[in-house]
Write a protein that holds these residues in place. Structure first.
Motif, short mmCIF file in Angstrom:
data_model
loop_
_atom_site.label_atom_id
_atom_site.label_comp_id
_atom_site.label_asym_id
_atom_site.label_seq_id
_atom_site.Cartn_x
_atom_site.Cartn_y
_atom_site.Cartn_z
N GLY A 245 -10.72 -6.89 9.22
CA GLY A 245 -10.27 -8.84 8.97
C GLY A 245 -10.30 -8.80 7.92
O GLY A 245 -9.42 -9.46 7.79
N SER A 246 -11.65 -8.79 7.06
CA SER A 246 -11.44 -8.67 5.55
C SER A 246 -10.60 -9.09 5.07
O SER A 246 -10.01 -9.46 4.43
CB SER A 246 -12.81 -9.39 4.75
OG SER A 246 -14.30 -9.95 5.99
N LEU A 247 -10.55 -7.20 4.79
CA LEU A 247 -9.65 -6.33 4.40
C LEU A 247 -8.05 -6.87 4.34
O LEU A 247 -7.31 -7.77 3.22
CB LEU A 247 -9.30 -5.28 4.46
CG LEU A 247 -8.59 -4.03 3.10
CD1 LEU A 247 -9.00 -2.94 2.82
CD2 LEU A 247 -7.10 -3.63 3.95
N ILE A 248 -7.34 -6.83 5.33
CA ILE A 248 -5.81 -7.81 6.01
C ILE A 248 -5.61 -8.90 5.11
O ILE A 248 -4.21 -9.11 5.28
CB ILE A 248 -5.47 -6.91 7.35
CG1 ILE A 248 -6.80 -7.69 8.41
CG2 ILE A 248 -5.51 -5.18 7.32
CD1 ILE A 248 -5.90 -7.51 9.57
N SER A 249 -6.63 -9.37 5.22
CA SER A 249 -6.45 -11.43 4.92
C SER A 249 -7.04 -11.62 3.74
O SER A 249 -6.65 -12.41 3.83
CB SER A 249 -7.28 -11.51 5.99
OG SER A 249 -9.06 -11.63 5.07
N MET A 250 -7.32 -10.96 2.66
CA MET A 250 -6.78 -10.41 1.34
C MET A 250 -5.37 -11.31 0.23
O MET A 250 -4.42 -11.08 1.02
CB MET A 250 -7.84 -9.09 0.09
CG MET A 250 -8.80 -9.16 0.80
SD MET A 250 -9.54 -7.56 0.06
CE MET A 250 -9.33 -7.98 -1.91
N GLY A 251 -5.57 -12.20 -0.27
CA GLY A 251 -4.55 -12.54 -1.50
C GLY A 251 -4.59 -11.47 -2.43
O GLY A 251 -5.26 -10.83 -2.57
N THR A 252 -3.68 -12.17 -3.30
CA THR A 252 -3.77 -11.27 -4.85
C THR A 252 -4.70 -11.35 -5.40
O THR A 252 -4.82 -10.52 -6.53
CB THR A 252 -1.94 -11.73 -5.09
OG1 THR A 252 -2.48 -12.97 -4.99
CG2 THR A 252 -1.13 -10.89 -4.33
N ARG A 253 -5.31 -12.64 -5.34
CA ARG A 253 -6.49 -12.77 -6.45
C ARG A 253 -8.14 -13.09 -6.00
O ARG A 253 -8.71 -13.09 -6.53
CB ARG A 253 -6.21 -14.68 -7.20
CG ARG A 253 -5.14 -14.19 -7.50
CD ARG A 253 -4.97 -14.15 -9.16
NE ARG A 253 -3.47 -13.33 -9.49
CZ ARG A 253 -3.26 -13.04 -10.95
NH1 ARG A 253 -4.69 -11.49 -10.99
NH2 ARG A 253 -2.76 -12.50 -11.00
N ASP A 254 -7.54 -12.09 -4.51
CA ASP A 254 -9.31 -12.06 -3.12
C ASP A 254 -9.57 -10.63 -3.84
O ASP A 254 -8.99 -9.97 -4.40
CB ASP A 254 -8.83 -12.55 -2.21
CG ASP A 254 -8.77 -13.84 -1.82
OD1 ASP A 254 -8.20 -14.90 -2.34
OD2 ASP A 254 -7.61 -14.25 -0.83
#
Length: 236
Positions: A123-132
């Motif tokens: 869940g953390s990975l798939i919710s990452m933005g381009t700068r996260d």
């Protein structure tokens, strides 16, 4: 009809030749050699009773200059209840495998290291933005006196120019006196494939696809023989 078919085939060949110049061919070939990413599968064997036999291998793999990375889901296991139903025994994971390069387009599979992403970590990975950025830590002996003997750290950090991410795995094994580190740069497109595939796999590794009454080949007849999927990460 035969003449028309041949004529259309010849026209398509001419169009393909004109649209795909030599420079484009070289570029595509170089890209394929620098980054090989795709799904590879093996044919499933089906028994006389219609059930699938054997494991299906379908990793998404990315090969880069210094290391390679593959990802594939490991399904959960279930216990069969006396009532005839099934109960989740162990949730599945997304298993990441890293292995180092030992030369041009050569990789040492024997030196691979594993990292099992839980549902929350997915869940953390798939919710990452381009700068996260994201970072995960695993210690199999965290709650024992041997805590810290073997530590795994996975980090996902964006490139400075926003063109992709660096996925790095660090494995410190004080018992073996080893310290392995792998870094695989992935493009925005490759990361998008991973994010989409992980999103699709998430309900399956949680076991929620059982609500659709689909058969599962990971149902055990006895609770005593249910494998512990998370322990597979620590086989190395």
């Amino acid at each position: 009809m035969l003449k028309l078919t041949r004529l259309l085939h010849y026209r398509n060949q001419l169009l393909h030749k004109n649209m795909l110049g030599e420079g484009v061919k070289v570029s595509i070939w170089q890209h394929a050699m620098n980054t090989f990413a795709g799904f590879s599968t093996v044919r499933q064997n089906v028994g006389a009773d219609g059930k699938r036999e054997g494991r299906v291998f379908a990793p998404y793999s990315v090969f880069k200059g210094k290391a390679a990375l593959s990802a594939e889901p490991r399904l959960p296991t279930f216990n069969r209840l006396d009532s005839g139903g099934v109960k989740l025994n162990r949730r599945g994971v997304i298993m990441l495998t890293f292995w180092p390069s030992v030369g041009e387009r050569k990789y040492d599979w024997e030196k691979r290291q594993l990292f099992a992403l839980s549902a929350t970590e997915v869940g953390s990975l798939i919710s990452m933005g381009t700068r996260d950025s994201s970072e995960f830590f695993h210690d199999p002996s965290m709650l024992s006196s041997n805590a810290g003997q073997v530590r795994k750290s996975l980090s996902i950090k964006p490139n400075a120019d926003g063109s992709g991410y660096f996925i790095s795995l660090s494995v410190v094994n004080n018992n073996l006196k080893t310290n392995d580190r792998f870094t695989v740069p992935v493009t925005t497109a490759e990361f998008a494939v991973m994010r989409t595939a992980f999103s699709f796999a998430l309900p399956h590794i949680m076991g929620w696809d059982r609500f659709t009454n689909r058969p599962s080949e990971s149902i055990s007849q006895s609770p005593s023989v249910v494998p512990q999927l998370m322990e597979a990460e620590w086989d190395r």
